[in-house]
Scaffold this motif. Structure first.
Motif, mmCIF file in Angstrom:
data_model
loop_
_atom_site.group_PDB
_atom_site.id
_atom_site.type_symbol
_atom_site.label_atom_id
_atom_site.label_comp_id
_atom_site.label_asym_id
_atom_site.label_seq_id
_atom_site.Cartn_x
_atom_site.Cartn_y
_atom_site.Cartn_z
ATOM 1 N N PHE A 238 0.838 -1.196 0.000
ATOM 2 C CA PHE A 238 0.000 0.000 0.000
ATOM 3 C C PHE A 238 0.875 1.248 0.000
ATOM 4 O O PHE A 238 0.675 2.175 -0.788
ATOM 5 C CB PHE A 238 -0.904 -0.029 1.224
ATOM 6 C CG PHE A 238 -1.821 1.159 1.367
ATOM 7 C CD1 PHE A 238 -3.132 1.090 0.938
ATOM 8 C CD2 PHE A 238 -1.388 2.337 1.953
ATOM 9 C CE1 PHE A 238 -4.000 2.174 1.080
ATOM 10 C CE2 PHE A 238 -2.225 3.428 2.093
ATOM 11 C CZ PHE A 238 -3.529 3.340 1.655
ATOM 12 N N VAL A 239 1.876 1.252 0.888
ATOM 13 C CA VAL A 239 2.780 2.400 0.983
ATOM 14 C C VAL A 239 3.630 2.516 -0.273
ATOM 15 O O VAL A 239 3.857 3.615 -0.790
ATOM 16 C CB VAL A 239 3.666 2.283 2.235
ATOM 17 C CG1 VAL A 239 4.748 3.353 2.238
ATOM 18 C CG2 VAL A 239 2.812 2.397 3.502
ATOM 19 N N LYS A 240 4.087 1.394 -0.792
ATOM 20 C CA LYS A 240 4.902 1.423 -2.005
ATOM 21 C C LYS A 240 4.108 2.018 -3.164
ATOM 22 O O LYS A 240 4.642 2.813 -3.950
ATOM 23 C CB LYS A 240 5.379 0.012 -2.362
ATOM 24 C CG LYS A 240 6.286 -0.028 -3.580
ATOM 25 C CD LYS A 240 6.719 -1.454 -3.902
ATOM 26 C CE LYS A 240 7.683 -1.974 -2.866
ATOM 27 N NZ LYS A 240 8.233 -3.308 -3.248
ATOM 28 N N ALA A 241 2.838 1.663 -3.253
ATOM 29 C CA ALA A 241 1.990 2.220 -4.319
ATOM 30 C C ALA A 241 1.865 3.733 -4.163
ATOM 31 O O ALA A 241 1.930 4.483 -5.145
ATOM 32 C CB ALA A 241 0.614 1.561 -4.287
ATOM 33 N N ALA A 242 1.693 4.202 -2.911
ATOM 34 C CA ALA A 242 1.575 5.641 -2.668
ATOM 35 C C ALA A 242 2.856 6.359 -3.051
ATOM 36 O O ALA A 242 2.821 7.457 -3.622
ATOM 37 C CB ALA A 242 1.237 5.891 -1.203
ATOM 38 N N GLU A 243 3.993 5.752 -2.740
ATOM 39 C CA GLU A 243 5.272 6.378 -3.073
ATOM 40 C C GLU A 243 5.498 6.446 -4.575
ATOM 41 O O GLU A 243 6.328 7.228 -5.052
ATOM 42 C CB GLU A 243 6.402 5.608 -2.391
ATOM 43 C CG GLU A 243 6.406 5.794 -0.871
ATOM 44 C CD GLU A 243 7.434 4.935 -0.180
ATOM 45 O OE1 GLU A 243 7.940 3.977 -0.820
ATOM 46 O OE2 GLU A 243 7.739 5.205 1.004
ATOM 47 N N ARG A 244 4.751 5.652 -5.320
ATOM 48 C CA ARG A 244 4.824 5.682 -6.779
ATOM 49 C C ARG A 244 3.685 6.487 -7.385
ATOM 50 O O ARG A 244 3.473 6.461 -8.601
ATOM 51 C CB ARG A 244 4.826 4.257 -7.325
ATOM 52 C CG ARG A 244 6.082 3.477 -6.927
ATOM 53 C CD ARG A 244 6.032 2.034 -7.381
ATOM 54 N NE ARG A 244 7.276 1.337 -7.078
ATOM 55 C CZ ARG A 244 7.489 0.047 -7.302
ATOM 56 N NH1 ARG A 244 6.528 -0.712 -7.839
ATOM 57 N NH2 ARG A 244 8.654 -0.512 -6.995
ATOM 58 N N GLY A 245 2.947 7.208 -6.515
ATOM 59 C CA GLY A 245 1.912 8.113 -7.011
ATOM 60 C C GLY A 245 0.527 7.522 -7.117
ATOM 61 O O GLY A 245 -0.389 8.187 -7.611
ATOM 62 N N ARG A 246 0.327 6.295 -6.628
ATOM 63 C CA ARG A 246 -1.001 5.659 -6.709
ATOM 64 C C ARG A 246 -1.565 5.557 -5.294
ATOM 65 O O ARG A 246 -1.163 4.701 -4.515
ATOM 66 C CB ARG A 246 -0.891 4.285 -7.352
ATOM 67 C CG ARG A 246 -2.247 3.652 -7.682
ATOM 68 C CD ARG A 246 -2.072 2.507 -8.665
ATOM 69 N NE ARG A 246 -1.314 1.409 -8.108
ATOM 70 C CZ ARG A 246 -1.860 0.333 -7.519
ATOM 71 N NH1 ARG A 246 -3.173 0.235 -7.409
ATOM 72 N NH2 ARG A 246 -1.096 -0.626 -7.051
ATOM 73 N N ILE A 250 -7.731 4.186 2.257
ATOM 74 C CA ILE A 250 -7.045 3.751 3.473
ATOM 75 C C ILE A 250 -7.548 2.385 3.934
ATOM 76 O O ILE A 250 -6.804 1.622 4.578
ATOM 77 C CB ILE A 250 -7.206 4.805 4.592
ATOM 78 C CG1 ILE A 250 -6.297 4.474 5.787
ATOM 79 C CG2 ILE A 250 -8.657 4.930 5.017
ATOM 80 C CD1 ILE A 250 -4.823 4.514 5.489
ATOM 81 N N THR A 251 -8.765 2.046 3.603
ATOM 82 C CA THR A 251 -9.304 0.736 3.994
ATOM 83 C C THR A 251 -8.589 -0.408 3.280
ATOM 84 O O THR A 251 -8.739 -1.564 3.679
ATOM 85 C CB THR A 251 -10.806 0.668 3.689
ATOM 86 O OG1 THR A 251 -11.042 1.071 2.334
ATOM 87 C CG2 THR A 251 -11.601 1.586 4.619
ATOM 88 N N GLU A 252 -7.814 -0.103 2.241
ATOM 89 C CA GLU A 252 -7.062 -1.132 1.531
ATOM 90 C C GLU A 252 -5.675 -1.370 2.123
ATOM 91 O O GLU A 252 -4.921 -2.232 1.654
ATOM 92 C CB GLU A 252 -6.940 -0.763 0.049
ATOM 93 C CG GLU A 252 -8.285 -0.680 -0.682
ATOM 94 C CD GLU A 252 -8.123 -0.390 -2.167
ATOM 95 O OE1 GLU A 252 -7.357 -1.117 -2.826
ATOM 96 O OE2 GLU A 252 -8.757 0.568 -2.639
ATOM 97 N N LEU A 253 -5.324 -0.605 3.155
ATOM 98 C CA LEU A 253 -4.067 -0.854 3.858
ATOM 99 C C LEU A 253 -4.096 -2.258 4.455
ATOM 100 O O LEU A 253 -5.152 -2.741 4.882
ATOM 101 C CB LEU A 253 -3.884 0.177 4.979
ATOM 102 C CG LEU A 253 -2.603 0.079 5.815
ATOM 103 C CD1 LEU A 253 -1.370 0.382 4.975
ATOM 104 C CD2 LEU A 253 -2.676 1.040 7.012
#
Length: 327
Positions: A238-246, A250-253
């Motif tokens: 989840f965090v890796k996706a956010a760091e790549r702009g996606r 939050i419920t998918e964490l």
């Protein structure tokens, strides 16, 4: 409740702060987020595009405006020029509610995914070599000193990395401080330094482990931080996706990581609010600053700005609005 996220640079404190803020908001809690780190990444971590994050208005640049607004008609403050970052509120000062709209928040507070966000701002070219970052975070300290959070409301501050927070009294402005700690010697060293400095001021510290791969990492953290450890987060897609702009909902964490956020919230909710302590420590650090340098610079005794009988609390919002503050 007022909460801070601290830790060694690169430990993931901004990431954890953003996840915690998003979880609070998703659960329906009013939340006010403040980025007080010299590296301004909280807006992007909350999902704002970098080009928009760079253009956000900054608290550091608005310090004169903040002082003027908060001063109100407090008779103990003769002029805005005599306000320090530690100047406490008193009768006549303007107090701040978490959810309210006012002339100060207009233009300084931005909604990001339904979350109210204010940013301190980073260094500018004009600051290099002539200013320290605490000249900017003074704006945050003033806001916290004048801010009344009601039950079920949260103020979450992403603090400057390491133990730099102890260069001001802002570390006492929080009901709970979450220290994000990697399973490394350097990271637990920051915890020990922070805990040592905070011990004399009744600062509540809880540790959230981060970048935990296996049980040996957990054992390492337990060995060095003991009962302060309330949970840990593993590597996160989840965090890796956010760091790549996606940015996902939050419920998918990951379930285990989401449970850590909920454990942190439960801890905070069980702490209780001590407005007398909050006010007392504000007075203490204002006296320190006045005696160390402020009064000499102003040419008057700035400790006289303190009204010893004035204690912050929700009843002040009630008196101001004419409506029950806890309704």
């Amino acid at each position: 409740m007022k909460l801070a996220f601290v830790g060694k640079g690169g430990s993931g404190k901004t990431t954890l702060a953003s996840l915690f803020v998003r979880r609070l908001s998703q659960l329906g809690n009013p939340v006010f987020a403040i980025d007080a780190d010299v590296n301004q990444h909280l807006a992007c971590a909350l999902g704002l595009a970098e080009i928009d994050a760079v253009a956000l208005p900054t608290l550091g640049d608005a310090l004169p405006r903040i002082k003027d607004y908060l001063r109100g008609d407090n008779p103990r403050i003769e002029s805005v020029d005599q306000m320090l970052k530690t100047t406490p509120p008193g009768p006549g000062s303007r107090l701040l509610g978490i959810t309210e709209t006012n002339a100060l928040f207009d233009g300084l507070v931005t909604s990001v995914g339904g979350i109210r966000l204010a940013v301190t701002g980073g260094f500018t070219e004009n600051d290099l070599g002539v200013a320290c970052y605490h000249s900017k975070t003074g704006a945050v300290e003033l806001l916290l000193n004048h801010m009344i959070d009601l039950p079920g409301e949260y103020v979450v501050v992403d603090m400057i990395a390491g133990a730099e927070a102890f260069a001001s009294g802002m570390f006492t402005r929080f009901d709970c401080t979450f220290l994000v700690c990697e399973p490394t010697v350097r990271s637990v060293g920051v915890f020990k330094q922070y805990a040592g400095y905070a011990a004399d001021f009744d600062v509540r510290i809880a540790v959230i482990g981060n970048k935990v791969d296996d049980e040996s990492d957990v054992d390492f953290l337990r060995e060095h931080v003991g009962d302060a450890l309330i949970g840990w987060c593993g590597r996160s897609g989840f965090v890796k996706a956010a760091e790549r702009g996606r940015h996902l909902e939050i419920t998918e964490l990951e379930e285990a990581n989401l449970a850590v956020l909920d454990r942190a919230r439960a801890l905070v909710d069980g702490v209780g609010k001590d407005w007398a302590k909050f006010t007392r420590q504000a007075h203490e650090f204002h006296r320190r600053n006045a005696e160390a340098w402020g009064s000499d610079r102003a040419g008057v005794d700035l400790s006289a700005q303190i009204d010893p009988g004035f204690v912050l609390g929700p009843e002040l919002l009630e008196a101001r609005s004419g409506a029950p503050a806890l309704s």
